[in-house]
Scaffold this active site. Structure first.
Site, PDB file in Angstrom:
ATOM      1  N   MET A  82     -11.474  -6.350   5.092  1.00 39.99           N
ATOM      2  CA  MET A  82     -10.671  -5.384   5.864  1.00 39.99           C
ATOM      3  C   MET A  82     -10.331  -5.995   7.222  1.00 39.99           C
ATOM      4  SD  MET A  82     -10.145  -2.795   3.944  1.00 39.99           S
ATOM      5  CE  MET A  82      -9.211  -1.897   5.186  1.00 39.99           C
ATOM      6  N   MET A  93     -12.350   4.041  -0.872  1.00 40.38           N
ATOM      7  CA  MET A  93     -13.033   4.241   0.408  1.00 40.38           C
ATOM      8  C   MET A  93     -13.771   5.566   0.298  1.00 40.38           C
ATOM      9  SD  MET A  93      -9.912   2.918   2.753  1.00 40.38           S
ATOM     10  CE  MET A  93      -8.811   3.034   1.357  1.00 40.38           C
ATOM     11  N   HIS A 132      -8.363   0.771  -4.186  1.00 36.49           N
ATOM     12  CA  HIS A 132      -9.322   0.548  -3.091  1.00 36.49           C
ATOM     13  C   HIS A 132     -10.059   1.857  -2.826  1.00 36.49           C
ATOM     14  CE1 HIS A 132      -9.643  -0.423   1.540  1.00 36.49           C
ATOM     15  NE2 HIS A 132     -10.823  -0.333   0.965  1.00 36.49           N
ATOM     16  N   PHE A 180      -6.739   4.663   7.925  1.00 33.97           N
ATOM     17  CA  PHE A 180      -5.343   4.973   8.241  1.00 33.97           C
ATOM     18  C   PHE A 180      -4.468   3.736   8.140  1.00 33.97           C
ATOM     19  CE2 PHE A 180      -8.194   7.799  10.457  1.00 33.97           C
ATOM     20  CZ  PHE A 180      -7.715   9.048  10.079  1.00 33.97           C
ATOM     21  N   GLY A 181      -3.212   3.959   7.779  1.00 39.60           N
ATOM     22  CA  GLY A 181      -2.234   2.879   7.807  1.00 39.60           C
ATOM     23  C   GLY A 181      -1.731   2.701   9.232  1.00 39.60           C
ATOM     24  N   MET A 187      -9.402   7.821  -0.476  1.00 36.50           N
ATOM     25  CA  MET A 187     -10.289   8.158   0.649  1.00 36.50           C
ATOM     26  C   MET A 187     -10.886   9.546   0.427  1.00 36.50           C
ATOM     27  SD  MET A 187      -7.946   6.891   3.827  1.00 36.50           S
ATOM     28  CE  MET A 187      -6.970   5.383   3.751  1.00 36.50           C
ATOM     29  N   HIS A 233      -1.086  -1.415  -4.300  1.00 36.94           N
ATOM     30  CA  HIS A 233      -2.363  -1.064  -3.662  1.00 36.94           C
ATOM     31  C   HIS A 233      -2.466   0.451  -3.500  1.00 36.94           C
ATOM     32  CE1 HIS A 233      -5.900  -2.119  -1.201  1.00 36.94           C
ATOM     33  NE2 HIS A 233      -5.540  -1.111  -0.411  1.00 36.94           N
ATOM     34  N   SER A 287       0.842  -1.198   0.000  1.00 41.30           N
ATOM     35  CA  SER A 287       0.000   0.000   0.000  1.00 41.30           C
ATOM     36  C   SER A 287       0.873   1.243   0.000  1.00 41.30           C
ATOM     37  CB  SER A 287      -0.901   0.001   1.238  1.00 41.30           C
ATOM     38  OG  SER A 287      -1.454   1.298   1.381  1.00 41.30           O
ATOM     39  N   ASP A 347      -6.575  -6.634   4.106  1.00 42.15           N
ATOM     40  CA  ASP A 347      -5.969  -5.294   4.104  1.00 42.15           C
ATOM     41  C   ASP A 347      -6.055  -4.702   5.497  1.00 42.15           C
ATOM     42  OD1 ASP A 347      -5.125  -2.709   3.592  1.00 42.15           O
ATOM     43  OD2 ASP A 347      -6.863  -2.168   2.358  1.00 42.15           O
ATOM     44  N   ASP A 389      -4.856   3.502  -2.080  1.00 40.66           N
ATOM     45  CA  ASP A 389      -5.971   3.815  -1.191  1.00 40.66           C
ATOM     46  C   ASP A 389      -6.564   5.180  -1.508  1.00 40.66           C
ATOM     47  OD1 ASP A 389      -6.129   1.533   0.606  1.00 40.66           O
ATOM     48  OD2 ASP A 389      -4.117   2.133   1.273  1.00 40.66           O
TER      49      ASP A 389
HETATM   50  C1  DX5 Z   1      -6.459   1.349   5.486  1.00 45.92           C
HETATM   51  C2  DX5 Z   1      -5.982   1.115   4.079  1.00 45.92           C
HETATM   52  C3  DX5 Z   1      -4.843   0.171   4.003  1.00 45.92           C
HETATM   53  C4  DX5 Z   1      -3.579   0.671   4.684  1.00 45.92           C
HETATM   54  C5  DX5 Z   1      -2.767  -0.528   5.065  1.00 45.92           C
HETATM   55  O1  DX5 Z   1      -7.586   2.134   5.454  1.00 45.92           O
HETATM   56  O2  DX5 Z   1      -7.025   0.580   3.294  1.00 45.92           O
HETATM   57  O3  DX5 Z   1      -4.587  -0.209   2.677  1.00 45.92           O
HETATM   58  O4  DX5 Z   1      -2.818   1.499   3.864  1.00 45.92           O
HETATM   59  O5  DX5 Z   1      -1.647  -0.102   5.792  1.00 45.92           O
HETATM   60  P1  DX5 Z   1      -0.977  -1.034   6.888  1.00 45.92           P
HETATM   61  O6  DX5 Z   1      -0.463  -2.251   6.181  1.00 45.92           O
HETATM   62  O7  DX5 Z   1       0.102  -0.173   7.438  1.00 45.92           O
HETATM   63  O8  DX5 Z   1      -2.034  -1.367   7.902  1.00 45.92           O
HETATM   64 ZN    ZN Z   2      -6.520  -0.356   1.306  1.00 44.52          ZN
END
Ligand code: DX5
Ligand code: ZN
Length: 229
Positions: free
Chosen positions: A145, A70, A68, A151-152, A39, A35, A12, A183, A37
């Site tokens: 999920m 969101m 992805h 958030f990561g 948002m 990947h 990601s 994920d 993201d």
């Molecule tokens: C969370 C995202 C993920 C995120 C994963 O909302 O969809 O893709 O970037 O990051 P890690 O692997 O650090 O949890």
């Molecule tokens: Zn994601």
């Protein structure tokens, strides 16, 4: 029984250095997917990137883009993200009133563009597996999920393992060629649990971009996933 699915790692880029995206993408070229993201600050509390940035990433990435979404009303933006370069397009079940139709539409837009675009249905942690039970034939990938999205760097929710097992069971029983992705919070410590529950595609942000040697990080994740699947 369907063919044994291929283990794939999807780093990601949310955890990458956005100022140096070209070299960040080069550092993960051994990964099967990239990947991305997206948002909108409504469906999730965070705001990231839109189609022009996805297009720039597509121009520099060596692997297919696993996008992805969101966002609320994702059906409004399918063409924009497909034209920006999404090879897999994921929409949340919670954001789609007509998930079955939206998944079908993703494939159809791809056909109209004479490209293969794979449809993906995404489930938040609190959404039961049943939300995709009647749409499996329209999906090329299901994403479970393993954190609440936004958030990561969050912790993997172990309570998602039975959901992964249930969906893998349906895929096997119906002989479908669907990839099952996880994920959120995936690490070397938990990837084996997710793989033995039936996941074969693994998103990893921090676990890849948090390491100096990305190639090694990807290899180690893939190896552990392959052994446990
Ligand atoms: C969370 C995202 C993920 C995120 C994963 O909302 O969809 O893709 O970037 O990051 P890690 O692997 O650090 O949890
Ligand atoms: Zn994601």
């Amino acid at each position: 029984m369907s063919q044994k699915p291929r283990i794939q790692i999807s780093p990601s880029i949310l955890a990458a250095d956005f100022v140096n995206m070209a070299s960040e993408l080069a550092s993960i070229e051994s990964a099967e997917l990239v990947h991305v993201d997206v948002m909108d600050g409504h469906f999730v509390p965070n705001l990231t990137i839109g189609p022009p940035v996805v297009k720039a990433i597509k121009g520099a990435a060596r692997s297919p883009l696993d996008v992805h979404l969101m966002i609320e009303s994702p059906e409004t933006y399918l063409e924009a993200y497909i034209d920006a370069g999404a090879d897999i397009l994921g929409v949340h079940a919670e954001a789609c009133s007509h998930l079955h139709g939206t998944l079908g539409e993703i494939r159809k837009i791809g056909e109209r563009r004479e490209r293969t675009v794979r449809s993906c249905a995404v489930l938040n942690p609190s959404t039961p597996a049943a939300a995709v039970e009647y749409c499996l034939e329209e999906a090329d990938q299901i994403l479970v999920m393993t954190v609440n999205p936004g958030f990561g760097g969050q912790s993997f929710i172990d309570a998602m393992l039975p959901k992964i097992e249930t969906i893998r069971g349906w895929i096997e029983k119906r002989g479908l060629a669907i990839d099952l992705e996880v994920d959120g919070g995936v690490t070397l410590d938990n990837i084996a649990r997710a793989a033995s529950a039936g996941a074969n595609v693994f998103v990893a942000g921090t676990a890849v971009f948090g390491q100096a040697d990305r190639k090694l990080a990807i290899e180690q994740l893939r190896e552990k996933g392959e052994k446990a699947f």
